[in-house]
Design an enzyme around this catalytic site. Structure first.
Site, PDB file in Angstrom:
ATOM      1  CE  LYS A   1      -7.466   0.728   2.920  1.00 18.08           C
ATOM      2  NZ  LYS A   1      -6.213   0.104   3.679  1.00 18.08           N
TER       3      LYS A   1
ATOM      4  CD  GLU B   1      -9.128  -5.055   3.935  1.00 15.14           C
ATOM      5  OE1 GLU B   1      -9.317  -3.926   4.487  1.00 15.14           O
ATOM      6  OE2 GLU B   1     -10.183  -5.456   3.435  1.00 15.14           O
ATOM      7  CB  SER B   2      -5.437  -3.332   9.393  1.00 10.28           C
ATOM      8  OG  SER B   2      -6.277  -2.476   8.513  1.00 10.28           O
TER       9      SER B   2
ATOM     10  CE  LYS C   1      -2.294   4.025   6.656  1.00 10.57           C
ATOM     11  NZ  LYS C   1      -2.672   2.846   7.577  1.00 10.57           N
TER      12      LYS C   1
ATOM     13  CG  ASN D   1      -9.803  -3.239   8.804  1.00  5.08           C
ATOM     14  OD1 ASN D   1      -8.757  -3.404   8.958  1.00  5.08           O
ATOM     15  ND2 ASN D   1     -10.284  -1.955   8.020  1.00  5.08           N
TER      16      ASN D   1
ATOM     17  CD  GLU E   1      -3.081   0.794   2.218  1.00  3.20           C
ATOM     18  OE1 GLU E   1      -4.160   0.405   1.423  1.00  3.20           O
ATOM     19  OE2 GLU E   1      -2.998   0.985   3.373  1.00  3.20           O
TER      20      GLU E   1
ATOM     21  CD  GLU F   1     -12.124  -2.671   5.569  1.00  3.31           C
ATOM     22  OE1 GLU F   1     -11.045  -2.329   4.875  1.00  3.31           O
ATOM     23  OE2 GLU F   1     -12.476  -1.798   6.450  1.00  3.31           O
TER      24      GLU F   1
END
Length: 443
Positions: free
Chosen positions: A103, A202-203, A42, A172, A40, A152
């Protein structure tokens, strides 16, 4: 002027052809990747402030691709994440060719048009932001525009959104209210998703051990941003992370203390042979069983009910089939995660794999030798360059302590790990812990 106008219209039609041309598939990229990393771009976080204020969209995403990312995610929210739609366009113009996930917090069709115009392959829809009806409407519109959807979810209550059959199901690990992360959320919810869902975690992902565990739990995609963006060289950080993702499976285990010692080396999977003709046969598993490493039961043309009984009795994480089991046989083991072994000598030996692609989780490519498994015989790994299937595989076949460089030099997008056995034994069923430790460290 008429001629100039005509030239302009011709040019516009050409630009539209490019705009409406099919984008690379995010779903397909993850299914055909042995790592599934969605790296990503970010620049900022609402909870932590600037991560990389000077991050350049023309450099970092392309560096991700060159270092092996299956896809790239680009944050486009400006106020909270320091993103912009133009970052997707800039990344594409720099030469980025892998799928791009747009995103953002998508709540309106206008954002889908924006994603299409800037060159994204897929968009993120968040169940927590949308009613189920609204989510369906946006998903249908996204598909009309040629965009895939990563849907998500964060809680068990939101899993009902999976009924909408998105292209990819994301879990997530971050609570979007408190921004606290808990990776256990992925493990907890994965089993509740449809079996055929392409799952993305995710995350909060920063540890290769965690990613390997998630892969073993059925995830095919891993969305990671902050871990790489904070590094001096995000692309190099990705490369180093991916180099530690290969799974190590040690097969033919039998002695309790030896199991304890080998597990302490950090191996990912351990195999136990339930085939009576093997000199590593275990009629019953020993008192100590691996707690972190996944348990793999190896069977050869065994009665299906016997396989099921063993899988339940010893809480096997995987069943490995090393005989002539048919695709129909495999399909009857519904509920068991399966590894199907194939003995390889020539390109022709890869052909039967196609029939098993929909009924097993992994393949294991071993040597076509004088006995089944653990015979220490090698085969020409160059043959595997002809394998173009979407099922990940373990590399096996007489791998020994002297093969570290050979293993490191082997490259195939669907190779998920290596299988070690007889060449690391003191006697059949008893592994040399020192040799294993040295080998694992060197690769």
């Amino acid at each position: 002027m008429g001629d100039i106008l005509q030239d302009i219209i011709v040019r516009k039609r050409q630009e539209l052809e490019v705009l409406y041309a099919p984008k690379p598939s995010l779903r397909g990229a993850l299914l055909n990747s042995s790592t599934g990393i969605i790296a990503e771009f970010k620049r900022r976080s609402p909870s932590k402030g600037w991560i990389r204020e000077d991050g350049r969209a023309d450099l970092i995403p392309l560096s991700y691709e060159r270092n092996g990312a299956a896809a790239v995610s680009i944050l486009t929210d400006g106020h909270f994440f320091g993103g912009a739609d133009e970052y997707v366009s800039v990344a594409r113009q720099s030469g980025l060719s892998v799928p791009v996930l747009y995103k953002n917090f998508v709540i309106d069709e206008a954002q889908l048009y924006a994603a299409t115009l800037c060159g994204a392959s897929a968009v993120l829809l968040i169940a927590a932001c949308l009613s189920k009806i609204r989510c369906r409407q946006l998903m249908e519109r996204a598909h009309e525009l040629g965009l895939e959807v990563l849907l998500e979810m964060h809680s068990e209550r939101e899993l009902e959104y999976a009924d909408l059959e998105p292209d990819l199901c994301g879990i997530n690990n971050r609570n979007l209210g408190s921004f606290v992360t808990d990776v256990e959320n992925s493990f907890r919810l994965a089993e509740l998703l449809p079996q055929d869902a392409v799952k993305v975690s995710e995350s909060g992902l920063a540890d290769p051990v965690t990613v390997k565990a998630l892969r073993a739990a059925g995830f095919r995609g891993f969305l990671m941003g902050e871990h790489f963006m904070r590094a001096a060289d995000p692309g190099d950080a990705l490369r180093r992370f991916m180099s530690s993702l290969s799974l190590v499976k040690v097969c033919g285990m039998r002695e309790a203390e030896n199991i304890r010692e080998v597990e302490a080396l950090g191996v990912d999977m351990m195999g136990f042979l339930f085939w009576p003709k093997s000199n590593r046969y275990v009629k019953e598993l020993p008192g100590y069983l691996p707690r972190k490493a996944k348990r793999v039961g190896v069977f050869v043309d065994e009665d299906i009910e016997c396989v099921r009984k063993r899988a339940d009795e010893y809480q096997l994480d995987f069943v490995q089939l090393h005989g002539k089991e048919s695709p129909e046989y495999c399909a009857q083991l519904e509920g068991c995660r399966l590894i199907k072994a194939f003995n390889i000598a020539t390109v022709d030996d890869l052909v039967p794999c196609k029939a098993y692609a929909s009924v097993v989780d992994y393949f294991l490519f071993d040597t076509r030798g004088s006995s089944i498994g653990g015979n220490g015989e090698k085969f020409d790994w160059d043959v595997l360059s002809a394998y173009n299937g979407s099922t990940p595989f373990f590399l096996s076949g007489g791998i020994g302590p002297e093969d570290a460089e050979r293993v490191k030099a082997f490259s195939h997008p669907m190779c998920i790990g290596i299988d070690l056995n007889s060449r690391f034994e003191i006697v059949p069923g008893l592994k040399d812990v020192t040799k294993l430790n040295d080998f694992i460290g060197s690769i």
